[in-house]
Design a protein around this motif. Sequence first.
Motif, PDB file in Angstrom:
ATOM      1  N   PRO B 400      -0.985 -62.348  -5.999  1.00  0.00           N
ATOM      2  CA  PRO B 400      -1.347 -63.691  -6.469  1.00  0.00           C
ATOM      3  C   PRO B 400      -2.597 -63.625  -7.338  1.00  0.00           C
ATOM      4  N   GLY B 401      -2.531 -64.316  -8.453  1.00  0.00           N
ATOM      5  CA  GLY B 401      -3.675 -64.380  -9.355  1.00  0.00           C
ATOM      6  C   GLY B 401      -3.762 -63.202 -10.313  1.00  0.00           C
ATOM      7  N   ALA B 402      -2.980 -62.145 -10.035  1.00  0.00           N
ATOM      8  CA  ALA B 402      -3.076 -60.955 -10.880  1.00  0.00           C
ATOM      9  C   ALA B 402      -2.234 -61.139 -12.149  1.00  0.00           C
ATOM     10  N   PRO B 403      -2.736 -60.627 -13.266  1.00  0.00           N
ATOM     11  CA  PRO B 403      -1.948 -60.718 -14.503  1.00  0.00           C
ATOM     12  C   PRO B 403      -0.833 -59.681 -14.472  1.00  0.00           C
ATOM     13  N   PHE B 404       0.251 -59.977 -15.134  1.00  0.00           N
ATOM     14  CA  PHE B 404       1.279 -58.959 -15.350  1.00  0.00           C
ATOM     15  C   PHE B 404       1.923 -59.199 -16.704  1.00  0.00           C
ATOM     16  N   THR B 405       2.744 -58.262 -17.128  1.00  0.00           N
ATOM     17  CA  THR B 405       3.344 -58.331 -18.455  1.00  0.00           C
ATOM     18  C   THR B 405       4.844 -58.541 -18.311  1.00  0.00           C
ATOM     19  N   ARG B 407       8.267 -58.137 -20.114  1.00  0.00           N
ATOM     20  CA  ARG B 407       8.902 -57.507 -21.277  1.00  0.00           C
ATOM     21  C   ARG B 407      10.179 -58.276 -21.607  1.00  0.00           C
ATOM     22  N   VAL B 408      10.245 -58.875 -22.792  1.00  0.00           N
ATOM     23  CA  VAL B 408      11.474 -59.525 -23.230  1.00  0.00           C
ATOM     24  C   VAL B 408      11.998 -58.758 -24.431  1.00  0.00           C
ATOM     25  N   THR B 409      13.131 -59.181 -24.976  1.00  0.00           N
ATOM     26  CA  THR B 409      13.840 -58.329 -25.937  1.00  0.00           C
ATOM     27  C   THR B 409      12.996 -57.925 -27.138  1.00  0.00           C
ATOM     28  N   ASP B 410      12.074 -58.773 -27.590  1.00  0.00           N
ATOM     29  CA  ASP B 410      11.364 -58.444 -28.825  1.00  0.00           C
ATOM     30  C   ASP B 410       9.872 -58.242 -28.614  1.00  0.00           C
ATOM     31  N   GLY B 411       9.417 -58.057 -27.363  1.00  0.00           N
ATOM     32  CA  GLY B 411       8.001 -57.783 -27.177  1.00  0.00           C
ATOM     33  C   GLY B 411       7.546 -58.155 -25.783  1.00  0.00           C
ATOM     34  N   ASP B 412       6.208 -58.161 -25.599  1.00  0.00           N
ATOM     35  CA  ASP B 412       5.628 -58.441 -24.295  1.00  0.00           C
ATOM     36  C   ASP B 412       5.035 -59.835 -24.253  1.00  0.00           C
ATOM     37  N   VAL B 413       5.111 -60.465 -23.064  1.00  0.00           N
ATOM     38  CA  VAL B 413       4.467 -61.761 -22.855  1.00  0.00           C
ATOM     39  C   VAL B 413       3.478 -61.558 -21.715  1.00  0.00           C
ATOM     40  N   GLN B 414       2.226 -62.002 -21.896  1.00  0.00           N
ATOM     41  CA  GLN B 414       1.239 -61.888 -20.812  1.00  0.00           C
ATOM     42  C   GLN B 414       1.464 -63.022 -19.841  1.00  0.00           C
ATOM     43  N   ALA B 415       1.475 -62.702 -18.522  1.00  0.00           N
ATOM     44  CA  ALA B 415       1.755 -63.727 -17.532  1.00  0.00           C
ATOM     45  C   ALA B 415       0.824 -63.513 -16.335  1.00  0.00           C
ATOM     46  N   ARG B 416       0.820 -64.499 -15.441  1.00  0.00           N
ATOM     47  CA  ARG B 416      -0.063 -64.397 -14.286  1.00  0.00           C
ATOM     48  C   ARG B 416       0.693 -64.983 -13.093  1.00  0.00           C
ATOM     49  N   THR B 417       0.564 -64.348 -11.918  1.00  0.00           N
ATOM     50  CA  THR B 417       1.209 -64.847 -10.699  1.00  0.00           C
ATOM     51  C   THR B 417       0.386 -66.011 -10.173  1.00  0.00           C
ATOM     52  N   GLU B 418       0.987 -67.153  -9.987  1.00  0.00           N
ATOM     53  CA  GLU B 418       0.241 -68.325  -9.539  1.00  0.00           C
ATOM     54  C   GLU B 418      -0.019 -68.288  -8.055  1.00  0.00           C
ATOM     55  N   GLU B 419       1.020 -68.042  -7.260  1.00  0.00           N
ATOM     56  CA  GLU B 419       0.774 -67.924  -5.807  1.00  0.00           C
ATOM     57  C   GLU B 419       1.931 -67.176  -5.168  1.00  0.00           C
TER      58      GLU B 419
END
Lengths: 75, 419
Positions: B400-405, B407-419
């Motif tokens: 929780p709270g940690a960022p993760f990446t 991977r979708v077909t054309d690149g990376d999206v930065q994301a974060r776990t909410e809870e």
Amino acid sequence: MPEHVTLGDEIRRLEEIVRKLEADDLPIEDALALFEEGIGRLRTARTRLADAETKVQQVLRDSADDTLKIAPLDG
Amino acid sequence: MSSPDDAWSVSRLARTLKGRVEDGFDPTWVRGELVGVKRYPSGHWYFGLRDDGAKVSCTMWKGVATRLKVPLEEGMEVFALGLPAVWEERTELRFNVQQVLPTSMVGAAAQQVERTRQRLVADGLLDPLRKRPLPEFPRRIAVVTSIAGAAVRDIITVAARRWPGVELLVIGAAVQGEQAPAELMAALRTVADLPPVDLCIVGRGGGAREDLAAFNDEGVCRAIAACPVPVISAVGHEVDITLADLVADVRAATPSQAAEFALPDRSEVLVRLTGWQEMLGQSMTTILRRRTERLGRTTDRLGNAVLGRLRAAERRVHAVERSLPATLERRVRGPRERLVRMEQRLAPAMQRILADRTATLERHAAALDALSPLAVLGRGFAMPRDADGRVLRRVAEFTPGAPFTLRVTDGDVQARTEE
């Protein structure tokens, strides 16, 4: 070409082939097979369009036995 | 129960009344006597319609008034087609008239047609939802018309020009006179007994209004509705629309137009075929070019690796050669020449091996395509990975709270776990 494949069927199939090839997610063997089929059907469709002749028939009901007769329309 | 606390505004009352009166009211013919006929400078008309028991105020807008065939006069007995409307400003009811016919003008025949129309409406035969679409490429068309008439000639001419492959089956029927309704009905019923037809054209060339009677005949209309395939009516009158036109799936103004509606145009189809031919060629070229490029990269790597090893061997031989005393050179020359010969022999062998590898690679490339995670991503799936690039497969692996990446077909999206 079997007689029951209509020109309409031919044209609809061609449309489908063009759409599939455009999608470009086919194995190369399938793409080639579709391409060859498409070229063949194009040729057939053109020939059929060029050779086609309108056929005009008259439908007559025989009042004696109530059967239908279909004969070429004169004129 | 209403109370003063929740009193309505007058406007709300007016609006509500308007809704209750106007919603769900179909245009209705009303018969009555004209009273208080007034034409205003704006071009709109106001008058009353009354009978022995009641009176209704009517409005008729300028556009309707200009289409009147007979000027309205005080005391005239009329049929008025219209809809009730509430004028909110005064909360007054008006009958908004869309068409007026003096009863004297509406002969027995017209009234008969109107009664037939109402019966067809009651049975749902004029419902627009009943209308069937026309087939795109008809092969066989039934034509119900007079064998001797101009209509059949026109249809044949247009068919031969537009779509010569079609077969026309002409079923003769009188299109005017006393026999016409019965003959038209019989002909329409025959359509069901023919070899399969794709659609039916029923019609005639132009004629006087009285001559159109057969196409207002109830039996003929019902036979059209019962026809197993879509029907195009072509009664040959721009102005008068017959009941047959209303029941038919498509109305054409003339038989020629009916044939145009019924058949595709050969020249248009030929243009389409040419377009498709180009598209086929282009698609195939694109597909082949992509595969060849991918294959090219792989074979280059393979070839370079083999050649690199050959050259390394050659270099080793040269190095040994240089380090040997001249007396031993002869012993070395033998192997060196063998090496050169081997290289020469190897060239065609390499070609064969490369060709085999190419074919194998092509198969593998296709299989890889199917298996590649990128192909899966292309279908809309995404792959989450943590900061170290590890794939996160389960809920427990997300902090929780940690960022993760992602991977979708054309690149990376930065994301974060909410809870």
